[in-house]
Design a protein around this motif. Structure first.
Motif, PDB file in Angstrom:
ATOM      1  N   GLY A   1       0.828  -1.199   0.000  1.00 13.09           N
ATOM      2  CA  GLY A   1       0.000   0.000   0.000  1.00 13.09           C
ATOM      3  C   GLY A   1       0.859   1.244   0.000  1.00 13.09           C
ATOM      4  O   GLY A   1       2.063   1.186   0.274  1.00 13.09           O
ATOM      5  N   THR A   2       0.248   2.372  -0.329  1.00  8.31           N
ATOM      6  CA  THR A   2       0.961   3.649  -0.373  1.00  8.31           C
ATOM      7  C   THR A   2       0.181   4.726   0.369  1.00  8.31           C
ATOM      8  O   THR A   2      -1.036   4.633   0.529  1.00  8.31           O
ATOM      9  CB  THR A   2       1.183   4.116  -1.819  1.00  8.31           C
ATOM     10  OG1 THR A   2      -0.098   4.251  -2.472  1.00  8.31           O
ATOM     11  CG2 THR A   2       2.033   3.138  -2.595  1.00  8.31           C
ATOM     12  N   LYS A   3       0.908   5.757   0.810  1.00  8.45           N
ATOM     13  CA  LYS A   3       0.276   6.862   1.523  1.00  8.45           C
ATOM     14  C   LYS A   3       1.070   8.134   1.281  1.00  8.45           C
ATOM     15  O   LYS A   3       2.291   8.149   1.441  1.00  8.45           O
ATOM     16  CB  LYS A   3       0.215   6.557   3.023  1.00  8.45           C
ATOM     17  CG  LYS A   3      -0.379   7.686   3.866  1.00  8.45           C
ATOM     18  CD  LYS A   3      -0.433   7.320   5.341  1.00  8.45           C
ATOM     19  CE  LYS A   3       0.942   7.215   5.946  1.00  8.45           C
ATOM     20  NZ  LYS A   3       0.891   7.003   7.419  1.00  8.45           N
ATOM     21  N   VAL A   4       0.385   9.199   0.895  1.00  9.40           N
ATOM     22  CA  VAL A   4       1.020  10.508   0.745  1.00  9.40           C
ATOM     23  C   VAL A   4       0.992  11.216   2.091  1.00  9.40           C
ATOM     24  O   VAL A   4      -0.075  11.383   2.694  1.00  9.40           O
ATOM     25  CB  VAL A   4       0.297  11.361  -0.313  1.00  9.40           C
ATOM     26  CG1 VAL A   4       0.863  12.782  -0.335  1.00  9.40           C
ATOM     27  CG2 VAL A   4       0.423  10.734  -1.689  1.00  9.40           C
ATOM     28  N   THR A   5       2.141  11.621   2.573  1.00  6.39           N
ATOM     29  CA  THR A   5       2.201  12.324   3.855  1.00  6.39           C
ATOM     30  C   THR A   5       2.343  13.830   3.679  1.00  6.39           C
ATOM     31  O   THR A   5       1.931  14.594   4.553  1.00  6.39           O
ATOM     32  CB  THR A   5       3.372  11.799   4.706  1.00  6.39           C
ATOM     33  OG1 THR A   5       4.597  11.955   3.969  1.00  6.39           O
ATOM     34  CG2 THR A   5       3.179  10.321   5.040  1.00  6.39           C
ATOM     35  N   GLU A   6       2.925  14.258   2.575  1.00  5.85           N
ATOM     36  CA  GLU A   6       3.040  15.681   2.260  1.00  5.85           C
ATOM     37  C   GLU A   6       2.969  15.840   0.748  1.00  5.85           C
ATOM     38  O   GLU A   6       3.446  14.974   0.006  1.00  5.85           O
ATOM     39  CB  GLU A   6       4.361  16.274   2.758  1.00  5.85           C
ATOM     40  CG  GLU A   6       4.527  16.283   4.264  1.00  5.85           C
ATOM     41  CD  GLU A   6       5.842  16.918   4.690  1.00  5.85           C
ATOM     42  OE1 GLU A   6       6.456  17.615   3.843  1.00  5.85           O
ATOM     43  OE2 GLU A   6       6.254  16.724   5.829  1.00  5.85           O
ATOM     44  N   SER A   7       2.389  16.943   0.285  1.00  3.64           N
ATOM     45  CA  SER A   7       2.352  17.168  -1.164  1.00  3.64           C
ATOM     46  C   SER A   7       2.110  18.629  -1.486  1.00  3.64           C
ATOM     47  O   SER A   7       1.442  19.349  -0.736  1.00  3.64           O
ATOM     48  CB  SER A   7       1.255  16.312  -1.826  1.00  3.64           C
ATOM     49  OG  SER A   7      -0.026  16.750  -1.430  1.00  3.64           O
ATOM     50  N   THR A   8       2.714  19.059  -2.577  1.00  5.60           N
ATOM     51  CA  THR A   8       2.443  20.356  -3.190  1.00  5.60           C
ATOM     52  C   THR A   8       2.194  20.068  -4.670  1.00  5.60           C
ATOM     53  O   THR A   8       2.125  18.915  -5.079  1.00  5.60           O
ATOM     54  CB  THR A   8       3.621  21.328  -3.005  1.00  5.60           C
ATOM     55  OG1 THR A   8       4.760  20.826  -3.738  1.00  5.60           O
ATOM     56  CG2 THR A   8       3.991  21.467  -1.535  1.00  5.60           C
ATOM     57  N   SER A   9       2.104  21.111  -5.460  1.00  2.27           N
ATOM     58  CA  SER A   9       1.843  20.894  -6.878  1.00  2.27           C
ATOM     59  C   SER A   9       2.980  20.142  -7.566  1.00  2.27           C
ATOM     60  O   SER A   9       2.757  19.376  -8.504  1.00  2.27           O
ATOM     61  CB  SER A   9       1.601  22.226  -7.584  1.00  2.27           C
ATOM     62  OG  SER A   9       2.745  23.077  -7.447  1.00  2.27           O
ATOM     63  N   ASP A  10       4.222  20.340  -7.100  1.00  7.64           N
ATOM     64  CA  ASP A  10       5.366  19.730  -7.771  1.00  7.64           C
ATOM     65  C   ASP A  10       6.254  18.894  -6.852  1.00  7.64           C
ATOM     66  O   ASP A  10       7.395  18.582  -7.198  1.00  7.64           O
ATOM     67  CB  ASP A  10       6.233  20.812  -8.434  1.00  7.64           C
ATOM     68  CG  ASP A  10       5.529  21.468  -9.609  1.00  7.64           C
ATOM     69  OD1 ASP A  10       4.724  20.791 -10.279  1.00  7.64           O
ATOM     70  OD2 ASP A  10       5.773  22.665  -9.841  1.00  7.64           O
ATOM     71  N   SER A  11       5.749  18.515  -5.683  1.00  5.33           N
ATOM     72  CA  SER A  11       6.524  17.660  -4.789  1.00  5.33           C
ATOM     73  C   SER A  11       5.575  16.796  -3.969  1.00  5.33           C
ATOM     74  O   SER A  11       4.407  17.152  -3.761  1.00  5.33           O
ATOM     75  CB  SER A  11       7.424  18.486  -3.871  1.00  5.33           C
ATOM     76  OG  SER A  11       6.641  19.251  -2.971  1.00  5.33           O
ATOM     77  N   ALA A  12       6.090  15.677  -3.501  1.00  8.52           N
ATOM     78  CA  ALA A  12       5.274  14.782  -2.684  1.00  8.52           C
ATOM     79  C   ALA A  12       6.191  13.862  -1.879  1.00  8.52           C
ATOM     80  O   ALA A  12       7.251  13.447  -2.360  1.00  8.52           O
ATOM     81  CB  ALA A  12       4.333  13.952  -3.551  1.00  8.52           C
ATOM     82  N   THR A  13       5.778  13.569  -0.670  1.00 14.30           N
ATOM     83  CA  THR A  13       6.444  12.559   0.146  1.00 14.30           C
ATOM     84  C   THR A  13       5.500  11.384   0.277  1.00 14.30           C
ATOM     85  O   THR A  13       4.360  11.548   0.728  1.00 14.30           O
ATOM     86  CB  THR A  13       6.810  13.107   1.531  1.00 14.30           C
ATOM     87  OG1 THR A  13       7.682  14.242   1.382  1.00 14.30           O
ATOM     88  CG2 THR A  13       7.507  12.041   2.367  1.00 14.30           C
ATOM     89  N   VAL A  14       5.967  10.213  -0.132  1.00 13.51           N
ATOM     90  CA  VAL A  14       5.116   9.026  -0.189  1.00 13.51           C
ATOM     91  C   VAL A  14       5.742   7.897   0.618  1.00 13.51           C
ATOM     92  O   VAL A  14       6.938   7.624   0.496  1.00 13.51           O
ATOM     93  CB  VAL A  14       4.916   8.556  -1.644  1.00 13.51           C
ATOM     94  CG1 VAL A  14       3.987   7.337  -1.690  1.00 13.51           C
ATOM     95  CG2 VAL A  14       4.362   9.686  -2.505  1.00 13.51           C
ATOM     96  N   GLU A  15       4.933   7.247   1.436  1.00 13.90           N
ATOM     97  CA  GLU A  15       5.357   6.055   2.154  1.00 13.90           C
ATOM     98  C   GLU A  15       4.801   4.830   1.425  1.00 13.90           C
ATOM     99  O   GLU A  15       3.629   4.815   1.035  1.00 13.90           O
ATOM    100  CB  GLU A  15       4.870   6.076   3.601  1.00 13.90           C
ATOM    101  CG  GLU A  15       5.518   7.165   4.436  1.00 13.90           C
ATOM    102  CD  GLU A  15       5.082   7.110   5.890  1.00 13.90           C
ATOM    103  OE1 GLU A  15       4.233   6.258   6.236  1.00 13.90           O
ATOM    104  OE2 GLU A  15       5.586   7.919   6.680  1.00 13.90           O
ATOM    105  N   VAL A  16       5.651   3.833   1.239  1.00 12.89           N
ATOM    106  CA  VAL A  16       5.255   2.600   0.550  1.00 12.89           C
ATOM    107  C   VAL A  16       5.499   1.422   1.486  1.00 12.89           C
ATOM    108  O   VAL A  16       6.651   1.129   1.834  1.00 12.89           O
ATOM    109  CB  VAL A  16       6.050   2.400  -0.760  1.00 12.89           C
ATOM    110  CG1 VAL A  16       5.485   1.201  -1.533  1.00 12.89           C
ATOM    111  CG2 VAL A  16       6.006   3.657  -1.625  1.00 12.89           C
TER     112      VAL A  16
END
Length: 281
Positions: free
Chosen positions: A191-206
């Motif tokens: 599974g995946t989860k976005v913890t932070e995001s903007t229009s051109d960046s993202a932090t994703v946990e997998v």
């Protein structure tokens, strides 16, 4: 196998020895057998059982008709365009990627969902047996790492994937498997989860499950399973998501089941016969 598994990189580890549980057996006593004290009695209930069977068939038929009608969009009176809510493991409905770079899915959507899809597919590539080949590893890094960080990643991993490290795993110094053995290194995103995001960046946990080891009759490093979570910081560059930083931690790990460990031949055959997936959030 993923980046954090190597010595000197990240804080993850997949080097623990994992045991396999035995196979449990359960005996089930079926009614109506020779030992049933009611085996030859109460025949008067046959008509009732027949009625229950008929009612059951009718209920199943009605349910099947209802299901078929529900799936027929052409006759549905509902003309709304709103998508139904999805569960944590359901696809959102966006089309998956349609291209690859160096054999790795590419062309992800420019939104948080696309970042999750990218992170999952990148985890698979970075945890593959191809990472043990210098040439193939450089191709993978060039495909998934943001251009400004590629040289840094290559230098770090060249120091991790050393001939000595390969020998410790039972491989040849160049990372290939000895004759008669099959090297297994696979990462499967759960599974995946976005913890932070903007229009051109993202932090994703997998959240991932992994396999690592050498399948062979006399292997001293048999294939074992591990659970770990990868955190990838991504940026949108050159029309796609790319990794800026990458780290790993252990777990969450479920309680091991009672599955009997398969033979080395079965594991090697499975790895050769079963291909991977393109992951889409």
């Amino acid at each position: 196998m993923s980046l954090g598994d190597e010595p000197g990189y990240g804080d993850g580890s997949r080097g623990e020895d994992r045991g396999y549980g035995g196979s449990g057996q359960t005996r089930t006593r079926l009614p109506g057998g020779a030992g049933d004290v009611y085996g030859g009695a109460r025949r008067g209930r046959s008509s009732s059982r027949s009625l229950v069977t008929v009612v059951g068939v009718v209920v199943l038929l009605i349910a099947a008709i209802a299901f078929a009608n529900r799936g027929d969009d052409s006759t549905s009176a509902d003309t709304t365009t709103d998508k139904p809510e999805t569960s944590a493991t359901a696809a959102t409905g966006d089309r998956p990627v349609g291209s690859k770079v160096a054999g790795i899915p590419a062309g992800f959507a420019h939104n948080p969902q696309g970042a999750e899809s990218a992170a999952a597919n990148f985890a698979v590539a970075l945890g593959s047996a191809d990472m043990f080949s210098r040439t193939r590893r450089d191709e993978i890094l060039s495909a998934v790492i943001t251009p400004s960080k590629v040289a840094e990643f290559k230098a770090t991993l060249d120091q991790a994937y050393t001939p000595q490290f390969n020998r410790n795993l039972g491989l040849n110094e160049d990372g290939s498997a000895p004759q008669g053995y099959t090297f297994v290194s696979r990462t499967s995103p759960i599974g995946t989860k976005v913890t932070e995001s903007t229009s051109d960046s993202a932090t994703v946990e997998v959240w991932c499950s992994g396999l690592l080891g050498l399948a062979g009759e006399n292997s001293t490093n048999p294939v074992t399973s591990t659970w770990f979570t990868i955190t990838a910081q991504l940026e949108w560059t050159a029309g796609d998501w790319k990794i800026v930083t990458h780290s790993q931690k252990e777990g969450p790990a479920p309680v091991p089941g009672d599955d009997r460990a398969s033979s080395a031949d079965d594991i090697a055959k499975a790895v050769e016969e079963y291909g991977g997936f393109t992951y889409a959030r």
